[in-house]
Design a protein around this motif. Structure first.
Motif, short mmCIF file in Angstrom:
data_model
loop_
_atom_site.label_atom_id
_atom_site.label_comp_id
_atom_site.label_asym_id
_atom_site.label_seq_id
_atom_site.Cartn_x
_atom_site.Cartn_y
_atom_site.Cartn_z
N ARG A 85 0.84 -1.21 -0.09
CA ARG A 85 -0.08 0.06 -0.04
C ARG A 85 0.91 1.36 0.18
O ARG A 85 1.87 1.36 0.77
CB ARG A 85 -0.82 0.07 1.17
CG ARG A 85 -1.92 1.03 1.27
CD ARG A 85 -3.04 0.89 2.47
NE ARG A 85 -4.04 -0.49 2.01
CZ ARG A 85 -4.74 -0.36 1.07
NH1 ARG A 85 -5.00 0.84 0.42
NH2 ARG A 85 -5.53 -1.38 0.97
N GLY A 86 0.54 2.18 -0.90
CA GLY A 86 1.53 3.44 -0.91
C GLY A 86 2.55 3.26 -1.70
O GLY A 86 3.34 4.37 -1.96
N LYS A 87 3.27 2.08 -2.07
CA LYS A 87 4.42 2.01 -2.49
C LYS A 87 4.39 2.25 -4.16
O LYS A 87 3.38 1.99 -4.84
CB LYS A 87 5.10 0.71 -2.49
CG LYS A 87 5.33 0.37 -0.59
CD LYS A 87 6.20 -0.64 -0.41
CE LYS A 87 6.34 -0.94 0.96
NZ LYS A 87 7.59 -1.78 1.34
N LEU A 88 5.55 2.76 -4.58
CA LEU A 88 5.86 2.69 -6.00
C LEU A 88 5.92 1.27 -6.60
O LEU A 88 6.96 0.64 -6.11
CB LEU A 88 6.89 3.55 -6.45
CG LEU A 88 6.98 3.86 -8.03
CD1 LEU A 88 5.91 4.49 -8.51
CD2 LEU A 88 8.21 4.83 -8.37
N TYR A 89 5.23 0.79 -7.45
CA TYR A 89 5.16 -0.66 -7.98
C TYR A 89 5.63 -0.37 -9.51
O TYR A 89 4.56 0.08 -10.00
CB TYR A 89 3.86 -1.18 -7.87
CG TYR A 89 3.96 -2.69 -8.21
CD1 TYR A 89 4.11 -2.98 -9.66
CD2 TYR A 89 3.40 -3.76 -7.50
CE1 TYR A 89 4.03 -4.42 -10.01
CE2 TYR A 89 3.34 -5.12 -7.73
CZ TYR A 89 3.69 -5.12 -9.10
OH TYR A 89 3.89 -6.68 -9.62
N VAL A 90 6.57 -0.78 -9.78
CA VAL A 90 7.01 -0.76 -11.33
C VAL A 90 6.60 -2.34 -12.07
O VAL A 90 7.03 -3.17 -11.83
CB VAL A 90 8.63 -0.71 -11.52
CG1 VAL A 90 8.87 -0.49 -12.97
CG2 VAL A 90 8.90 0.73 -10.77
N ASP A 91 5.62 -1.99 -12.73
CA ASP A 91 5.08 -3.23 -13.33
C ASP A 91 5.57 -3.53 -14.77
O ASP A 91 5.59 -2.67 -15.68
CB ASP A 91 3.62 -3.25 -13.45
CG ASP A 91 3.02 -4.29 -14.67
OD1 ASP A 91 3.18 -5.31 -14.20
OD2 ASP A 91 2.40 -3.72 -15.59
N ILE A 92 6.41 -4.78 -14.92
CA ILE A 92 6.76 -4.88 -16.34
C ILE A 92 6.29 -5.78 -17.15
O ILE A 92 6.72 -6.60 -18.07
CB ILE A 92 8.58 -5.09 -16.27
CG1 ILE A 92 8.81 -6.30 -15.18
CG2 ILE A 92 9.07 -4.08 -15.68
CD1 ILE A 92 10.40 -6.83 -15.50
N THR A 93 5.13 -6.42 -16.62
CA THR A 93 4.39 -7.74 -17.06
C THR A 93 3.91 -7.70 -18.58
O THR A 93 3.49 -6.69 -19.06
CB THR A 93 3.33 -8.32 -16.32
OG1 THR A 93 2.43 -7.07 -16.32
CG2 THR A 93 3.77 -8.88 -14.97
N PRO A 120 -4.35 -3.12 -4.82
CA PRO A 120 -5.24 -1.97 -5.11
C PRO A 120 -4.45 -0.87 -4.52
O PRO A 120 -4.75 0.36 -4.95
CB PRO A 120 -6.56 -2.25 -4.53
CG PRO A 120 -6.23 -3.63 -3.66
CD PRO A 120 -5.23 -4.21 -4.26
N GLY A 121 -3.53 -0.84 -3.42
CA GLY A 121 -3.23 0.24 -2.77
C GLY A 121 -1.71 0.67 -2.96
O GLY A 121 -1.38 1.87 -2.85
N ALA A 122 -1.02 -0.10 -4.22
CA ALA A 122 0.06 0.24 -4.65
C ALA A 122 -0.11 1.25 -5.65
O ALA A 122 -1.17 1.38 -6.49
CB ALA A 122 0.75 -1.15 -5.14
N ARG A 123 0.96 2.04 -5.86
CA ARG A 123 0.89 3.14 -7.10
C ARG A 123 1.73 2.60 -8.15
O ARG A 123 2.81 2.71 -8.36
CB ARG A 123 1.63 4.59 -6.61
CG ARG A 123 0.61 4.79 -5.30
CD ARG A 123 1.38 6.15 -5.03
NE ARG A 123 2.89 5.94 -4.59
CZ ARG A 123 3.86 6.75 -4.86
NH1 ARG A 123 3.70 7.56 -5.56
NH2 ARG A 123 5.00 6.43 -4.15
N VAL A 124 0.84 1.75 -9.14
CA VAL A 124 1.51 1.21 -10.40
C VAL A 124 1.76 1.91 -11.52
O VAL A 124 0.91 2.93 -12.18
CB VAL A 124 0.29 0.02 -10.78
CG1 VAL A 124 1.01 -0.90 -11.88
CG2 VAL A 124 0.00 -0.81 -9.61
N VAL A 125 3.09 1.83 -11.88
CA VAL A 125 3.55 2.51 -13.09
C VAL A 125 3.91 1.44 -14.03
O VAL A 125 4.87 0.49 -13.56
CB VAL A 125 4.79 3.40 -12.77
CG1 VAL A 125 5.35 4.02 -14.20
CG2 VAL A 125 4.14 4.38 -12.02
N GLY A 126 3.64 1.36 -15.32
CA GLY A 126 4.01 0.17 -15.93
C GLY A 126 5.14 0.91 -17.34
O GLY A 126 5.05 1.81 -17.57
N ALA A 127 6.22 0.02 -17.25
CA ALA A 127 7.42 0.37 -17.94
C ALA A 127 8.36 -0.94 -18.28
O ALA A 127 7.98 -2.08 -17.97
CB ALA A 127 8.04 1.20 -17.22
#
Ligand SMILES: NC(=O)c1ccc[n+]([C@@H]2O[C@H](COP(=O)([O-])OP(=O)(O)OC[C@H]3O[C@@H](n4cnc5c(N)ncnc54)[C@H](OP(=O)(O)O)[C@@H]3O)[C@@H](O)[C@H]2O)c1
Length: 217
Positions: A85-93, A120-127
């Protein structure tokens, strides 16, 4: 400098660990098997890559799971949902099937959206979705760096991500909202097919050409 927790010591996890470490960040490289993380960290030879478990990696303020959806990424994340929750999540999938011929998800969603639903609480950025692992070893194509399309609904998270990767040998392109991952991920599927057709796989990538650059603006 930040601390980034990477989950998974495969092709992308190890190379991204090296890339973030080269920028001066601390990387917690997590594996299901700590011995594997130790070996991978040793092979990388960077003092700021620290081997550990998934649990240790999830403690970092920025997390980057480098695990396939088909291998149970969503299930792996489930016990960590609250801690993310609240963390920056870097999604590479990219939701590839086993033989890389297609995706395991329907057209109306994306790996990034499945991840956001799972945490749902994570701050997801796709890259990094169009960056094939070998390109992380040699990012330049005759002097032209690959584009990394960056998608997120949270603009602050997107900015945070962009500052973390500042200095990496790629051009980072704001590709809009998280749901645009549906297109960005399917561009990887097409890229795989193009690479096979033109016999260049897996060394291939994307570059967005723009008229302003051409005009020297
Ligand atoms: N390969 C590419 O060129 C590329 C490009 C862009 C994005 N991606 C994305 O990056 C992610 C990782 O891809 P990759 O090519 O690095 O995959 P990979 O080489 O297969 O590595 C994936 C890692 O996931 C971990 N894992 C956790 N549960 C697993 C399970 N049940 N079975 C197998 N491995 C499991 C393993 O690390 P531990 O054993 O250390 O836990 C494994 O090394 C995927 O989501 C993929 O779509 C890949």
């Amino acid at each position: 400098m930040a601390t980034i927790g990477i989950l998974g010591t495969g092709r992308m996890g190890t190379r991204l660990a090296g890339a973030f470490a080269d920028l001066g960040h601390t990387v917690i490289l997590g594996s299901r098997h700590v011995a594997r993380a130790r070996e991978a960290a040793k092979a990388l030879g960077r003092r700021n890559v620290i081997p550990g478990t998934y649990d240790a990696a999830v403690d970092a303020p920025v997390v980057l799971p480098a695990i396939f959806l088909r291998d149970g990424l969503v299930e792996t994340l489930a016990p960590y949902a609250e801690r993310l929750r609240g963390k920056l999540y870097v999604d590479i999938t990219n939701p590839f099937n086993d033989d890389y011929s297609d995706f395991i998800l329907p057209w109306g969603t994306s790996g990034a959206e499945q991840v956001q639903q799972a945490v749902p609480g994570a701050r997801v950025v796709g890259a990094f979705k169009n960056v094939w692992w070998v390109v992380l070893d040699e990012p330049d194509f005759a002097g032209v760096p690959n584009d990394v399309f960056v998608v997120a609904d949270d603009d602050a998270a997107k900015r945070e991500f962009l500052s973390l990767v500042d200095g990496m040998p790629f051009r980072f392109v704001d590709a809009g909202r998280l749901a645009n991952a549906r297109t960005v991920e399917r561009m990887t599927l097409l890229l795989g097919e193009l690479g096979a057709r033109y016999r260049v796989a897996p060394r291939m990538g994307f570059r967005f050409l723009d008229g302003a650059a051409e005009a020297g603006a």
